[in-house]
Design an enzyme around this catalytic site. Structure first.
Site, PDB file in Angstrom:
ATOM      1  N   ASN A 206      15.064  51.950  50.845  1.00  0.00           N
ATOM      2  CA  ASN A 206      15.185  51.981  49.382  1.00  0.00           C
ATOM      3  C   ASN A 206      14.561  50.714  48.803  1.00  0.00           C
ATOM      4  O   ASN A 206      14.063  49.869  49.551  1.00  0.00           O
ATOM      5  CB  ASN A 206      16.653  52.138  48.972  1.00  0.00           C
ATOM      6  N   ASP A 275      22.542  55.984  52.740  1.00  0.00           N
ATOM      7  CA  ASP A 275      23.686  56.882  52.915  1.00  0.00           C
ATOM      8  C   ASP A 275      23.484  57.841  54.091  1.00  0.00           C
ATOM      9  O   ASP A 275      24.443  58.302  54.696  1.00  0.00           O
ATOM     10  CB  ASP A 275      23.913  57.688  51.630  1.00  0.00           C
ATOM     11  N   LYS A 285       5.447  59.492  67.834  1.00  0.00           N
ATOM     12  CA  LYS A 285       5.094  59.664  66.424  1.00  0.00           C
ATOM     13  C   LYS A 285       5.112  61.157  66.069  1.00  0.00           C
ATOM     14  O   LYS A 285       4.533  61.967  66.810  1.00  0.00           O
ATOM     15  CB  LYS A 285       3.707  59.073  66.173  1.00  0.00           C
ATOM     16  N   PHE A 320      29.433  46.827  45.132  1.00  0.00           N
ATOM     17  CA  PHE A 320      28.455  46.943  44.050  1.00  0.00           C
ATOM     18  C   PHE A 320      28.229  48.427  43.775  1.00  0.00           C
ATOM     19  O   PHE A 320      28.327  49.247  44.693  1.00  0.00           O
ATOM     20  CB  PHE A 320      27.129  46.288  44.450  1.00  0.00           C
ATOM     21  N   LYS A 334      34.899  54.406  42.307  1.00  0.00           N
ATOM     22  CA  LYS A 334      34.552  53.674  43.540  1.00  0.00           C
ATOM     23  C   LYS A 334      35.591  52.593  43.849  1.00  0.00           C
ATOM     24  O   LYS A 334      36.005  52.423  44.989  1.00  0.00           O
ATOM     25  CB  LYS A 334      33.178  53.009  43.372  1.00  0.00           C
ATOM     26  N   LYS A 338      37.541  53.151  47.296  1.00  0.00           N
ATOM     27  CA  LYS A 338      37.195  52.239  48.395  1.00  0.00           C
ATOM     28  C   LYS A 338      38.143  51.037  48.481  1.00  0.00           C
ATOM     29  O   LYS A 338      37.884  50.103  49.220  1.00  0.00           O
ATOM     30  CB  LYS A 338      35.745  51.788  48.236  1.00  0.00           C
TER      31      LYS A 338
HETATM   32  N1  CTP Z   1      28.065  50.822  50.900  1.00  0.00           N
HETATM   33  C1  CTP Z   1      28.472  50.597  52.188  1.00  0.00           C
HETATM   34  N2  CTP Z   1      28.152  51.466  53.172  1.00  0.00           N
HETATM   35  C2  CTP Z   1      27.447  52.578  52.924  1.00  0.00           C
HETATM   36  C3  CTP Z   1      27.031  52.837  51.599  1.00  0.00           C
HETATM   37  C4  CTP Z   1      27.357  51.923  50.610  1.00  0.00           C
HETATM   38  O1  CTP Z   1      29.110  49.576  52.439  1.00  0.00           O
HETATM   39  N3  CTP Z   1      27.150  53.409  53.902  1.00  0.00           N
HETATM   40  C5  CTP Z   1      28.455  49.870  49.865  1.00  0.00           C
HETATM   41  C6  CTP Z   1      27.335  49.110  49.207  1.00  0.00           C
HETATM   42  O2  CTP Z   1      27.050  47.888  49.862  1.00  0.00           O
HETATM   43  C7  CTP Z   1      27.853  48.890  47.799  1.00  0.00           C
HETATM   44  C8  CTP Z   1      28.678  50.137  47.543  1.00  0.00           C
HETATM   45  O3  CTP Z   1      29.045  50.618  48.830  1.00  0.00           O
HETATM   46  O4  CTP Z   1      28.718  47.781  47.730  1.00  0.00           O
HETATM   47  C9  CTP Z   1      27.921  51.203  46.862  1.00  0.00           C
HETATM   48  O5  CTP Z   1      28.774  52.298  46.754  1.00  0.00           O
HETATM   49  P1  CTP Z   1      28.283  53.792  47.002  1.00  0.00           P
HETATM   50  O6  CTP Z   1      29.397  54.699  46.636  1.00  0.00           O
HETATM   51  O7  CTP Z   1      27.738  53.975  48.347  1.00  0.00           O
HETATM   52  O8  CTP Z   1      27.158  53.856  46.008  1.00  0.00           O
HETATM   53  P2  CTP Z   1      25.981  54.809  46.133  1.00  0.00           P
HETATM   54  O9  CTP Z   1      25.250  54.613  47.427  1.00  0.00           O
HETATM   55  O10 CTP Z   1      25.208  54.628  44.913  1.00  0.00           O
HETATM   56  O11 CTP Z   1      26.767  56.166  46.245  1.00  0.00           O
HETATM   57  P3  CTP Z   1      26.666  57.432  45.325  1.00  0.00           P
HETATM   58  O12 CTP Z   1      25.365  58.013  45.690  1.00  0.00           O
HETATM   59  O13 CTP Z   1      27.833  58.249  45.738  1.00  0.00           O
HETATM   60  O14 CTP Z   1      26.754  56.938  43.916  1.00  0.00           O
END
Ligand code: CTP
Length: 397
Positions: A206, A275, A285, A320, A334, A338
């Site tokens: 990303n 995610d 490859k 975050f 969140k 969490k």
């Molecule tokens: N985070 C984490 N581990 C993951 C995904 C995210 O620790 N596998 C943490 C990030 O570091 C950040 C927060 O979770 O602090 C972000 O929350 P998240 O719900 O994952 O946000 P998004 O990825 O934007 O999820 P969504 O698509 O559901 O909005």
């Protein structure tokens, strides 16, 4: 508010780098008294420095224009930090033994503020046990050293002796100037993106630059914490004074963080963790065949969620949330889901917020407050975040 510091320049060819440093510190709003040794004036002129600081540059101890004060004592008393940059072997030796034979060494001895020395010299002069012993004497009195970098030296030798990079010098200055409310605390920060491999060539990632997480790690270190930064791949210069564990994938980040999370007081997860990851990583490859391709993905473990489920009573957990709509609603969900103490939420679409920017616009959400902050640098925001987290910790006591 402007911080008042002393910069002492000594006779090293690296003196020319002090010019750029001073110019940049002036732009950062520092008030700077510059003291030069006689030898330093052979490399660069006081006029050059004076033109940047807009104040008199002192060389001679007896250059006393103001009868009401004794210049080296007066300047020393006003300084919040004293930095010798570059420091020659000769000046290091003199200040190690308390010699005070010019304006710079007199003021050094007279000052009670935190001190930084950044040596720059020939490698053999630097490695000489005499110089090393003098450095140790100063370290033992609490002087903060910024070790020289390695590289091609002006004398033609290759090795350690180059003046440390400007960013290291500024990091050191910010460290000695900051109060230390986090002394004795362990802070873990995650930063940057993750890379989820598809095959030996490709990966899914990303746009995260890591800037926000690195700023939080630096701020926590400056405030006295024992910081561990777990970083995905970024192009940011690594902070020289912070423990960094580099990881690539979300799985590696999960394993790294959870193996040390129990020992932490603050867990601040600024990383943009992928995610999902490809279910199978091809050893070879992947060749293109058809017009379309289906990639089978499986979900990564949510590190923040795991830490929330295993949170110790004394621990502070901060996540975050980057959203493009329903910012507050999603961030509040969140926070609860969490089990976080605070969520730093931002809207990617707001000007001044986002991945590559040096600024951010965020809302800080805790169980009992929602606070919208104005646009500010990621560096300033890092201190704001830590201040709020310290308050959350106070509430637990
Ligand atoms: N985070 C984490 N581990 C993951 C995904 C995210 O620790 N596998 C943490 C990030 O570091 C950040 C927060 O979770 O602090 C972000 O929350 P998240 O719900 O994952 O946000 P998004 O990825 O934007 O999820 P969504 O698509 O559901 O909005």
């Amino acid at each position: 508010m402007s911080k008042r510091i002393i910069i002492g320049i000594t006779g090293s060819i690296a003196a020319f780098k002090a010019i750029q440093l001073i110019s940049d510190l002036v732009k950062m709003n520092y008030t700077i008294d510059v003291l030069m040794s006689e030898s330093a004036t052979k490399f660069i002129t006081p006029l050059c420095i004076q033109s940047l600081t807009k104040s008199k540059v002192y060389v001679d101890t007896f250059d006393e224009e103001e009868p009401a004060t004794i210049t080296h004592v007066d300047i020393a008393a006003k300084a919040e930090a004293f930095m010798i940059v570059p420091a020659s072997a000769n000046t290091i030796a003199k200040v190690a033994y308390g010699m005070a034979d010019n304006m710079l060494t007199c003021a050094f001895l007279a000052s009670t503020c935190p001190k930084i020395i950044a040596p720059a010299m020939n490698i053999h002069m630097y490695q000489n046990p005499i110089t090393q012993r003098n450095i140790q004497i100063l370290k033992d009195t609490g002087v903060y050293f910024v070790e020289p970098d390695e590289g091609l030296l002006a004398c033609g030798d290759v090795g350690q002796g180059k003046l440390a990079s400007e960013s290291k010098l500024i990091d050191a200055l910010e460290y000695v100037l900051a109060p230390k409310p986090l002394l004795g605390k362990k802070v873990l920060v995650s930063a940057g993106p993750t890379q989820e491999a598809m095959d030996p060539v490709r990966y899914i990632t990303n746009h995260s630059s890591g800037k926000m997480g690195y700023a939080v790690a630096k701020a926590a270190y400056n405030l006295g914490a024992d910081v561990t930064l777990v970083s995905g791949p970024t192009y940011i210069e690594k902070p020289f004074n912070i423990k960094i564990i580099n990881v690539m994938s979300a799985l590696q980040m999960f394993e790294t963080i959870t193996s040390i999370s129990d020992k932490q007081d603050y867990l601040i997860l600024a990383a943009a963790v992928g995610d999902y990851r490809p279910k199978n990583i091809s050893n070879e490859k992947i060749k293109k065949n058809d017009d379309h391709m289906i990639l089978d993905l499986e979900k990564n473990k949510d590190i923040l969620y795991y830490l929330g489920q295993h949170k110790k009573d004394h621990q502070i957990l901060c996540g975050f949330a980057m959203e493009t709509n329903h910012l507050i609603e999603n961030a509040k969900t969140k926070l609860e889901k969490k089990n976080c103490d605070m969520i730093v939420a931002n809207n990617l679409k707001v000007e001044g917020a986002g991945f590559e920017t040096n600024t951010n616009v965020v809302t800080l959400i805790t169980k009992d407050s929602i606070e919208n902050l104005d646009i500010m640098s990621k560096k300033d925001l890092a201190y704001e975040i830590l201040e709020r987290l310290m308050k959350e910790e106070d509430k637990k006591c």
